[in-house]
Enzyme design. Structure first.
Site, PDB file in Angstrom:
ATOM      1  N   LEU A 191       0.619  -1.042   0.465  1.00 17.43           N
ATOM      2  CA  LEU A 191      -0.193   0.380   0.051  1.00 17.43           C
ATOM      3  C   LEU A 191       0.806   1.286  -0.263  1.00 17.43           C
ATOM      4  O   LEU A 191       1.091   2.446   0.854  1.00 17.43           O
ATOM      5  CB  LEU A 191      -0.815   0.461   1.208  1.00 17.43           C
ATOM      6  CG  LEU A 191      -2.025   0.422   1.170  1.00 17.43           C
ATOM      7  CD1 LEU A 191      -2.770   0.687   0.252  1.00 17.43           C
ATOM      8  CD2 LEU A 191      -3.201   0.684   2.457  1.00 17.43           C
ATOM      9  N   HIS A 192       1.951   1.531  -1.197  1.00 19.35           N
ATOM     10  CA  HIS A 192       2.269   2.513  -1.180  1.00 19.35           C
ATOM     11  C   HIS A 192       2.031   3.721  -1.540  1.00 19.35           C
ATOM     12  O   HIS A 192       0.146   4.216  -2.079  1.00 19.35           O
ATOM     13  CB  HIS A 192       3.573   2.144  -2.297  1.00 19.35           C
ATOM     14  CG  HIS A 192       3.066   2.088  -3.912  1.00 19.35           C
ATOM     15  ND1 HIS A 192       3.013   3.488  -4.693  1.00 19.35           N
ATOM     16  CD2 HIS A 192       2.680   0.821  -4.137  1.00 19.35           C
ATOM     17  CE1 HIS A 192       1.805   2.726  -5.715  1.00 19.35           C
ATOM     18  NE2 HIS A 192       2.354   1.499  -5.336  1.00 19.35           N
ATOM     19  N   ALA A 193       2.064   4.960  -1.585  1.00 19.09           N
ATOM     20  CA  ALA A 193       1.589   6.141  -2.003  1.00 19.09           C
ATOM     21  C   ALA A 193       0.626   6.242  -3.172  1.00 19.09           C
ATOM     22  O   ALA A 193      -0.648   6.925  -2.652  1.00 19.09           O
ATOM     23  CB  ALA A 193       2.541   7.561  -2.077  1.00 19.09           C
ATOM     24  N   ALA A 203      -2.352   4.089  -2.100  1.00 22.77           N
ATOM     25  CA  ALA A 203      -2.988   4.988  -1.122  1.00 22.77           C
ATOM     26  C   ALA A 203      -4.315   6.057  -1.459  1.00 22.77           C
ATOM     27  O   ALA A 203      -5.151   6.150  -0.903  1.00 22.77           O
ATOM     28  CB  ALA A 203      -2.580   5.808   0.182  1.00 22.77           C
TER      29      ALA A 203
END
Lengths: 89, 592
Positions: A15-17, A20
């Site tokens: 769940l990286h930037a 997200a």
């Protein structure tokens, strides 16, 4: 209305930037509230920083809860987003 | 007398990164932190006002960010996602709601409350193991700083609001800063930090704006509005120079421009070495409109036509007819000279709005170029049809980008054959002898060059990507960019290997990365016996000038000596002495 489902992060990046940001975008587009829970910590899915701080690598399972009028529609889209690995290949 | 050293009241010396002289007013970019005022508020009425003041500041910042996003220079569109994430942070409850709550609960002013929110967020982020995520705190700090500036009434130092032509003076320019630049208003850059390959240097080179970096104390020595002379050839910056220095530099500026145009005027002379070898000097272009510039600068043909522009221009994928018209026009304008059209060389991430493909963490290694095309055969076929149809109107050649091995090449050729069959069936004319080549820009293709050579008519070496992939260097990452080195012996060995493999099969090799337009690299490239050098049209006159003075026999000797050098520094030093020795005036004027 309230819908609860357990979903798994399947994309390799976790769940990286950008992933997200996609969740937040979906939450913003719906009336219903979106809550994500991992290891007993629950956050509001419309807040990018909260979602990021869950720090979920690949394989993480989380409990996703949508509450409100369009709870089912929101859940369906969130489900598709997780299932589609956030659009990663 | 050497006036460069003594002229002016104050003079600074840094690293020259793009030649040319500019004389103009300084625009100091102040990135110092805003001082925070700490205040207790006693009555509830004040608290309501304070919350309102905070919310108003958020609205102002949001508006600023949106206008930045809309006004962003086209060349910098890639950086738009930074602003998007900043907009999301601005609305985040950890920042917004928590600050409002703190104002009310602790009865303190907005600045103080905001600072407390930032501290809390920082604490949470520090506990995250994943370094990639914990580093996102810098985005939160950036947004907070903007809000604090707005609250303090200190005007936002927005680079986009510059309304006169100025010389930018900054400690450093980040990629985020450059998204705001109004390029037309910037005459030059000077910065305290940075080197030849820093972000500012790359930007200056891309925009062709004189720049000096690594001045150490520019932001202290220069005040906003000071008159500056920036000499991007020698690295000298004069602050509030006297009249004699201004006259001297105006003269020098004219001389430099004269010299530049004298080189340009010789652009039409043929590129023949003193010992009679004819070198094909061709142009890399991106738009149809550049064909005129190619002729002006003395380019004979198009060595590389990049085709991404039509795909990036609009939201929808371009129609075959639009592509065909564009390719046909370039082919017709250049007849009988060849036009090498490279198929789409773009990352899937560029098409986020068109296809549901996510942003990739590592786009250089991701779904791009031929990989993207093989995955989207419909899009690929449309382009191939357009290129083939254009081939009936001129001398067209096809290049597949980013081939990493034989299977990819065979797959691409199979699709090409299918398109040819379709055209046959529809009785649409095309050149059935159109030559097909590949870009050699991935190390695995270098290793397999002997095999690949059996299946194509020519190779085109793309040095920019080859260097990036071979040395594992992302050149826009300022921490490693200095290691991006065309002079690295490994790169030279790879090019040698490709040329030898091509020679065995009797196919042509040309080179079309920035190396081809680098005056220092010419002895290497001539020594290798490459069939053509393809470059930015503006580089053509200078490269031709060097070719006309450099005997092939001597370049062979140079190459042999260079092969015995084992560090990039040693190679660069050798080339510097070699080319600089032949052309002292180029060295003096900052071209080398």
């Amino acid at each position: 209305m309230e819908v609860i489902r357990r979903l798994k992060i399947r994309n390799s990046l976790g769940l990286h930037a950008r992933a997200a940001a996609k969740i937040v975008e979906l939450a913003d587009r719906h009336e219903s509230q979106l809550l994500l829970e991992k290891d007993g910590r629950q956050v509001d899915g419309s807040n990018i920083l909260s979602v990021l701080t869950l720090a979920c690598p690949k394989g993480t399972e989380m409990e996703v809860r949508t509450i409100g009028k369009d709870a089912e529609a929101l859940m369906a889209e969130i489900d598709a987003l997780f299932e589609g690995k956030f659009g990663e290949n | 007398m050497n006036k460069d050293a003594v002229a002016g009241e104050r003079s600074l010396k840094g690293i020259a990164v793009y030649p040319g002289i500019v004389i103009g007013k300084a625009h100091l970019v102040d990135r110092s932190k805003v001082k925070i005022l700490y205040q207790y508020l006693v009555n509830t009425e004040h608290l309501n006002d304070e919350v309102e003041r905070f919310e108003e500041a958020l609205r102002v910042v949001e508006k600023e960010m949106l206008s930045l996003k809309n006004g962003m220079a086209e060349k910098l569109n890639d950086l738009g996602f930074i602003l998007d994430s900043h907009l999301m942070i601005l609305k985040d409850s950890m920042l917004r709601d928590s600050t409002i709550r703190t104002i009310r609960d602790e009865k303190i002013n907005a600045e103080w409350a905001l600072k407390k929110s930032l501290d809390k967020i920082r604490e949470v982020f520090e506990q995250i193991d994943d370094e990639y995520i914990s580093n996102r705190i810098s985005d939160v700090e950036n947004v907070t700083e903007r809000i604090l500036r707005t609250l303090s009434g200190k005007s936002q130092q927005s680079l986009s609001e510059i309304d006169k032509r100025v010389i930018i003076v900054a400690h450093d320019l980040s990629p985020a800063d450059t998204t705001e630049l109004n390029i037309g208003r910037v005459m030059g850059f000077i910065t305290d930090v940075g080197g030849r390959t820093s972000h500012t240097a790359i930007l200056a080179q891309a925009l062709e704006i004189p720049a000096v970096v690594g001045l150490e104390s520019a932001t202290h020595a220069v005040a906003d509005g000071d008159l500056l002379i920036v000499d991007g050839s020698t690295g000298v910056v004069l602050v509030n120079p006297d009249d004699s220095a201004i006259i001297y530099y105006q003269e020098k500026k004219l001389q430099l421009e004269d010299y530049r145009s004298s080189i340009a005027r010789q652009g039409h002379l043929p590129a023949v070495t003193p010992d009679g070898q004819h070198i094909s000097i061709t142009a890399n272009i991106e738009f149809l409109e550049e064909v005129a510039a190619v002729r002006d600068y003395g380019g004979v043909s198009i060595g590389l036509y990049r085709t991404e522009f039509l795909y990036l221009r609009s939201k929808a994928f371009p129609e075959e007819e639009d592509l065909f018209e564009d390719y046909r026009e370039v082919a017709e304008l250049m007849v009988p000279e060849p036009v090498n059209i490279r198929t789409l060389d773009i990352g899937g991430d560029k098409f986020v709005s068109k296809l549901e493909i996510s942003k990739e963490m590592n786009p250089a290694l991701g779904l791009r170029a031929i990989r993207f095309c093989l995955k989207q055969p419909g899009i690929f076929k449309t382009q191939l049809r357009a290129i083939l149809r254009a081939s009936a109107f001129g001398h067209v050649r096809l290049i597949f980008p980013m081939i990493s091995g034989l299977q990819e090449l065979l797959d691409a050729k199979k699709i090409l054959a299918e398109v040819q069959e379709e055209l046959d069936r529809d009785r649409i004319p095309y050149d059935d002898k159109m030559e097909v080549g590949i870009m050699i820009e991935i190390p695995s293709a270098v290793v397999m060059a002997d095999v690949l050579a059996k299946h194509v008519d020519f190779f085109s070496i793309g040095t920019n990507d080859l260097i990036q992939y071979s040395l594992a260097i992302d050149r826009v990452n300022e921490y490693v960019a200095h290691m991006y080195q065309p002079y690295d012996p490994a790169i030279i060995r790879m090019i040698v290997q490709v040329v030898e493999a091509a020679g065995k099969e009797g196919i042509r090799v040309n080179i079309c990365g920035e190396m081809a337009g680098d005056p220092l690299c010419i002895p290497i490239l001539l020594g290798l016996g490459l069939d053509g050098l393809s470059m930015n049209p503006r580089s053509i006159p200078l490269i031709k000038k060097i070719v006309r003075a450099m005997p092939i026999s001597q370049a062979h000797d140079d190459l042999e000596k260079i092969k015995a050098l084992h560090t990039a520094e040693a190679v660069q030093q050798y080339l510097w002495e070699r080319t600089g020795g032949m052309f002292p005036e180029l060295r003096e004027k900052g071209y080398l």
